[in-house]
Write an enzyme that holds these catalytic residues in place. Structure first.
Site, PDB file in Angstrom:
ATOM      1  N   GLY A 141       0.776  -1.240   0.000  1.00 32.53           N
ATOM      2  CA  GLY A 141       0.000   0.000   0.000  1.00 32.53           C
ATOM      3  C   GLY A 141       0.805   1.286   0.000  1.00 32.53           C
ATOM      4  O   GLY A 141       0.321   2.320  -0.437  1.00 32.53           O
ATOM      5  N   CYS A 166      -5.204  -9.457  -3.046  1.00 35.28           N
ATOM      6  CA  CYS A 166      -4.646  -8.218  -2.510  1.00 35.28           C
ATOM      7  C   CYS A 166      -5.360  -7.058  -3.190  1.00 35.28           C
ATOM      8  O   CYS A 166      -5.319  -6.947  -4.426  1.00 35.28           O
ATOM      9  CB  CYS A 166      -3.144  -8.164  -2.792  1.00 35.28           C
ATOM     10  SG  CYS A 166      -2.343  -6.607  -2.332  1.00 35.28           S
ATOM     11  N   CYS A 225      -8.707  -4.258   2.521  1.00 33.12           N
ATOM     12  CA  CYS A 225      -7.407  -4.931   2.549  1.00 33.12           C
ATOM     13  C   CYS A 225      -7.644  -6.340   3.077  1.00 33.12           C
ATOM     14  O   CYS A 225      -8.363  -6.510   4.067  1.00 33.12           O
ATOM     15  CB  CYS A 225      -6.429  -4.173   3.447  1.00 33.12           C
ATOM     16  SG  CYS A 225      -4.840  -5.019   3.701  1.00 33.12           S
TER      17      CYS A 225
END
Length: 263
Positions: A43, A73, A183
């Site tokens: 991220g 992901c 996430c």
């Protein structure tokens, strides 16, 4: 190809939340899971870095003879899925925050999204939000530090609770009735989140939806494994195996092995 495994990768151990849903829905399939913990979290990386890492993982799964690849992901999906699909001649399934069901069902017209910077700043997330959440107030919060704590095996600690509470408080103050987890690491925080949120707040993650989509694509491409035996599962990490083993220790119903692998 039906007997070949399903390949799954994530920027770390969080994608096992998706892996668990897939193995539950498709018990006769073999799987290979890659936890790219060495480079976690994705991220905070650039789009170019995320794409390069996603290509690396995809090629390793192809090397391991996988018949389909699940990008477990959110950050990798929102930044790299187009490149992966245009590069490789194999079904590739992505994952993105479940804005749609939250936007459709919210009564307060306030929806919280907890995700990484890489996901929230992506073009795909912006398009999805514009499409489904035009008349909804979306309170976006970057979960800085959450992935790192989970990767360090600290998902139920005072440090985690304090950090998580700081992120959730602005959403509570806005009267959200849906919290979207953007996430794949974050479903492991649901027990803590339920302690912090009222019963009127519904928590949504994408695990079940991704598993259903995986099954649908396998059927569509005649790739469903027809064997009657329960599947075998190999999980690999390019970091210490302790965290991956610890996060799996609640799942004893299937056969799996955890190994270190340089990729």
């Amino acid at each position: 190809m039906q007997k070949q495994p399903i390949g799954i990768f994530d920027s770390g151990v969080g994608g096992t939340s998706i892996w668990k849903e897939i193995t539950s829905l498709l018990p006769h399939e073999d799987t290979i899971f890659l936890a790219d913990s060495k480079y976690a979290p994705y991220g905070k990386r650039s789009k170019e870095e995320i794409t390069s890492l996603s290509i690396k993982n995809t090629e390793k799964l192809l090397e391991l003879n996988c018949k389909i690849i699940v990008v477990a992901c959110n950050t990798a999906t929102t930044n790299a899925i187009k490149v992966l699909r245009s590069t490789y001649n194999i079904p590739i399934i992505g994952i993105e925050p479940a804005i749609k069901p939250a936007a459709i069902n919210t009564k307060t017209k306030k929806v919280g999204v907890l995700a990484t910077k890489g996901t929230l700043s992506s073009e795909l997330f912006a398009k999805t939000s514009d499409l489904y959440a035009q008349n909804i107030e979306v309170i976006e919060v970057i979960g800085t530090g959450l992935v790192e704590l989970i990767e360090e095996g600290k998902k139920d600690t005072k440090e985690m609770r304090a950090l998580l509470y700081s992120y959730i408080t602005p959403m509570i103050n806005k009267n959200i009735d849906y919290l979207v987890l953007g996430c794949t690491h974050y479903p492991y925080l649901i027990p803590i989140l339920k302690d912090m949120l009222s019963d009127q707040v519904t928590i949504i993650d994408s695990g079940e939806a991704v598993a259903r989509q995986t099954k649908a694509i396998l059927i569509k491409n005649n790739l469903l494994n027809q064997k009657s035996e329960i599947g075998n599962h190999s999980l690999y990490t390019n970091s210490d195996t302790k965290t991956l083993k610890a996060i799996l220790n609640t799942n004893h119903s299937i056969r799996y092995t955890v190994n270190a692998l340089d990729f």
